[in-house]
Design a protein around this motif. Structure first.
Motif, short mmCIF file in Angstrom:
data_model
loop_
_atom_site.label_atom_id
_atom_site.label_comp_id
_atom_site.label_asym_id
_atom_site.label_seq_id
_atom_site.Cartn_x
_atom_site.Cartn_y
_atom_site.Cartn_z
N GLY A 41 5.49 -1.35 -2.13
CA GLY A 41 4.36 -1.32 -1.80
C GLY A 41 2.74 -1.42 -2.62
O GLY A 41 3.07 -2.34 -3.28
N SER A 42 2.85 0.11 -2.79
CA SER A 42 1.16 -0.30 -3.88
C SER A 42 1.43 -0.75 -5.36
O SER A 42 0.96 0.16 -6.25
CB SER A 42 0.20 1.12 -3.66
OG SER A 42 1.25 2.51 -3.95
N GLY A 43 2.86 -0.35 -5.41
CA GLY A 43 3.37 -0.71 -7.32
C GLY A 43 3.54 -2.11 -7.62
O GLY A 43 2.77 -2.16 -8.42
N LEU A 44 3.18 -3.00 -6.28
CA LEU A 44 2.92 -3.92 -6.43
C LEU A 44 1.13 -4.26 -7.59
O LEU A 44 0.71 -4.94 -8.29
CB LEU A 44 2.50 -5.35 -5.53
CG LEU A 44 4.02 -5.49 -5.21
CD1 LEU A 44 4.10 -5.83 -3.45
CD2 LEU A 44 4.53 -6.05 -6.09
N LEU A 45 0.23 -3.30 -7.74
CA LEU A 45 -0.38 -2.98 -7.46
C LEU A 45 -0.85 -2.88 -8.82
O LEU A 45 -1.61 -3.24 -10.53
CB LEU A 45 -1.82 -2.61 -6.96
CG LEU A 45 -1.73 -2.49 -5.53
CD1 LEU A 45 -2.82 -1.40 -4.71
CD2 LEU A 45 -2.89 -3.91 -4.80
N GLY A 105 0.94 -1.49 -0.15
CA GLY A 105 -0.05 0.07 -0.44
C GLY A 105 0.14 1.34 -0.36
O GLY A 105 0.11 2.38 0.08
N CYS A 106 2.34 0.95 -0.10
CA CYS A 106 3.26 2.09 0.09
C CYS A 106 3.12 3.38 -0.85
O CYS A 106 3.74 2.47 -2.23
CB CYS A 106 4.44 1.83 1.00
SG CYS A 106 5.02 3.68 0.79
N VAL A 164 -1.83 -8.72 4.53
CA VAL A 164 -1.46 -7.74 3.76
C VAL A 164 -2.48 -6.49 4.16
O VAL A 164 -3.08 -6.32 3.86
CB VAL A 164 -2.10 -8.23 2.19
CG1 VAL A 164 -1.60 -7.10 1.26
CG2 VAL A 164 -0.62 -9.74 1.16
N LYS A 165 -1.05 -5.56 4.32
CA LYS A 165 -1.95 -4.21 3.77
C LYS A 165 -1.83 -3.13 2.49
O LYS A 165 -0.35 -3.39 1.48
CB LYS A 165 -1.49 -2.64 5.00
CG LYS A 165 -2.34 -1.77 4.85
CD LYS A 165 -1.35 -1.75 6.14
CE LYS A 165 -2.00 0.08 6.35
NZ LYS A 165 -1.88 1.35 5.25
N THR A 166 -2.90 -3.15 1.95
CA THR A 166 -2.81 -2.26 0.63
C THR A 166 -3.74 -1.24 0.19
O THR A 166 -3.97 -0.77 1.71
CB THR A 166 -3.15 -3.08 -0.24
OG1 THR A 166 -2.96 -3.20 -1.94
CG2 THR A 166 -4.74 -4.79 -0.06
N ARG A 167 -4.53 -1.39 -1.22
CA ARG A 167 -5.30 0.01 -1.20
C ARG A 167 -6.24 -0.78 -2.61
O ARG A 167 -6.21 -1.88 -2.80
CB ARG A 167 -4.23 1.23 -1.67
CG ARG A 167 -3.26 2.42 -1.13
CD ARG A 167 -3.09 3.28 -1.41
NE ARG A 167 -2.03 3.31 -0.33
CZ ARG A 167 -2.48 5.11 -0.30
NH1 ARG A 167 -3.08 5.97 -1.50
NH2 ARG A 167 -2.26 6.33 0.52
N LEU A 168 -6.81 0.38 -2.75
CA LEU A 168 -7.91 0.37 -3.94
C LEU A 168 -7.40 -0.78 -5.29
O LEU A 168 -8.05 -1.49 -6.01
CB LEU A 168 -9.22 0.93 -4.27
CG LEU A 168 -9.24 1.40 -2.78
CD1 LEU A 168 -10.21 2.73 -3.07
CD2 LEU A 168 -10.44 0.34 -1.77
N GLY A 169 -6.71 -0.07 -5.43
CA GLY A 169 -5.59 0.17 -6.65
C GLY A 169 -4.33 1.08 -6.70
O GLY A 169 -4.29 2.13 -5.52
N TRP A 170 -4.30 0.96 -8.51
CA TRP A 170 -2.81 1.71 -8.52
C TRP A 170 -3.33 3.16 -8.98
O TRP A 170 -3.65 3.94 -8.56
CB TRP A 170 -1.84 1.67 -9.55
CG TRP A 170 -0.43 2.40 -9.64
CD1 TRP A 170 -0.37 2.89 -10.82
CD2 TRP A 170 0.39 2.86 -8.94
NE1 TRP A 170 0.11 3.89 -10.37
CE2 TRP A 170 1.08 4.43 -9.56
CE3 TRP A 170 0.33 2.64 -7.21
CZ2 TRP A 170 1.57 5.21 -8.82
CZ3 TRP A 170 1.54 3.12 -6.30
CH2 TRP A 170 2.22 4.83 -7.33
#
Length: 379
Positions: free
Chosen positions: A145-149, A133-134, A172-178
């Motif tokens: 981080g969120s680059g994995l998305l 998520g970073c 896992v801590k992540t975001r909605l998408g990139w």
């Protein structure tokens, strides 16, 4: 208050207008208890891994206030752990009073997250978390981080590798998408479930947003609905117990992870748990009590960092503590300029004396006397 709402027929529960199955991580008798893999936490309220701030001294200072179920370290790259660099070892520093705790790892497949997971488990971590998520360029720009998305198959492959290596549950801590509007995490959470990830924390923004705009509760809700067997924990823009309660009610998430506002209000975990379980929030601490909690944090920093580093390190916290005890112009201006412990305590003790003088002023005494003599207080 029930964490997941009211129970329907056949063991189902109602989540903000939809019906969901009763999951294995739910506990009907104590709804704030949360199970992740084979671990049980007595609160569904977690402390977010905020880089540069949520170190061991801070965690030790807020745990006694209550309500906190699990605290995470700042994100750390496994290469630093394996080399035992000074900064990496400071990030993962813990002690028996700092339990339960989780280590958050970041990087790509080439960074040895699987080896880092073993290290964390061997050193007492209850969970290992993978940072997906970073959004900062030095992490996301290198594929972590969120680059994995940007490539969910790579993210899933990385998670599977860590799960297979880790003796403790992996989250896992992540975001909605990139990309803004490209909601990928509802599908991603199912793929992560399939490879053994035990829980997912979802920050309700996209990677390219970084920290701009507002959290998308409907996006978090979509991820919580998509999860079939694991708890989803909501994160972002929680600045009060009411915010946390609303996130749970609107999204159906199993709990919340609170970030920077824990610095602005050290009591937010206590208040949130009370609101969720009883419907009420305890009386707020006084300004003097908040200052004494700041002193407690400073003393933990002195013990673990040494006097000089504690004084320097505390400068960045003053903006946040200032939100708790405002108005405090002398502290806001003075603490960032302090050069030693004596100077630090001189400012803080002078401020406490100001607070006491305000409480004993004729105006304040008159206001308190009026409250005590009011019809409501007499009845």
């Amino acid at each position: 208050m029930s964490l997941r709402g009211t129970t329907g027929g056949g063991g189902d529960t109602f989540l903000g207008g939809r019906v969901a199955h009763s999951y294995s991580w739910m506990n009907a008798s104590t709804p704030s208890v949360l199970r992740i893999g084979d671990r049980t936490f007595d609160s569904n309220l977690f402390l977010s891994p905020i880089a540069g701030f949520y170190d061991l001294p801070f965690r030790l200072s807020i745990r006694p206030l209550g309500g906190l179920g699990l605290a995470y370290t700042e994100l750390v790259n496994p290469k630093g752990l394996l080399r035992q660099t000074a900064r990496s070892m400071q990030i993962v520093e813990s002690c028996p009073e700092d339990r339960p705790w989780a280590v958050q790892l970041y990087g790509t497949e080439e960074d040895g997250l699987d080896i880092g997971a073993k290290w964390a488990a061997d050193h007492g971590a209850a969970l290992v978390d993978i940072n997906m998520g970073c959004p900062v360029p030095k992490v996301a720009g290198k594929g972590g981080g969120s680059g994995l998305l940007r490539s969910c198959p790579n993210a899933v492959r990385l998670a599977e590798k860590v799960v297979n290596a880790s003796p403790v549950p992996v989250t896992v801590k992540t975001r909605l998408g990139w990309e803004m509007g490209n909601l990928v995490t509802p599908r991603l959470v199912q793929d992560l479930e399939d490879v053994g990830v035990a829980a997912l924390t979802i920050h309700g923004r996209y990677g390219e947003q970084r920290f701009k705009g507002s959290v998308d509760l409907e996006g978090i809700r979509a991820v919580a609905q998509a999860a079939r067997t694991i708890p989803v924990i909501g994160n972002g823009d929680i600045r009060s117990a009411d915010d946390a309660k609303r996130m749970i009610e609107v999204t159906g998430c199993a709990g919340v992870m609170i970030g920077r506002w824990a610095m602005a209000d050290n009591w937010i975990f206590r208040d949130t748990r009370s609101l969720l379980e009883t419907g009420d929030v305890p009386p707020p601490p006084t300004r003097a009590q908040r200052v004494h909690k700041m002193i407690d944090h400073f003393e933990h920093a002195r013990r673990h960092l040494g006097d000089r580093r504690a004084v320097v390190n505390f400068r960045k916290y003053m903006t946040w503590y200032g939100k708790q005890i405002s108005p405090c112009p002398t502290l806001r201006r003075g603490i960032p300029l302090c050069r030693d412990v004596d100077e630090w305590y001189g400012l803080v003790h002078a401020f406490l004396a100001e607070i006491q003088a305000e409480r004993e002023s004729p105006e304040a005494l008159g206001r308190r006397a009026g409250v005590e003599a009011s019809p409501a207080s007499l009845g």
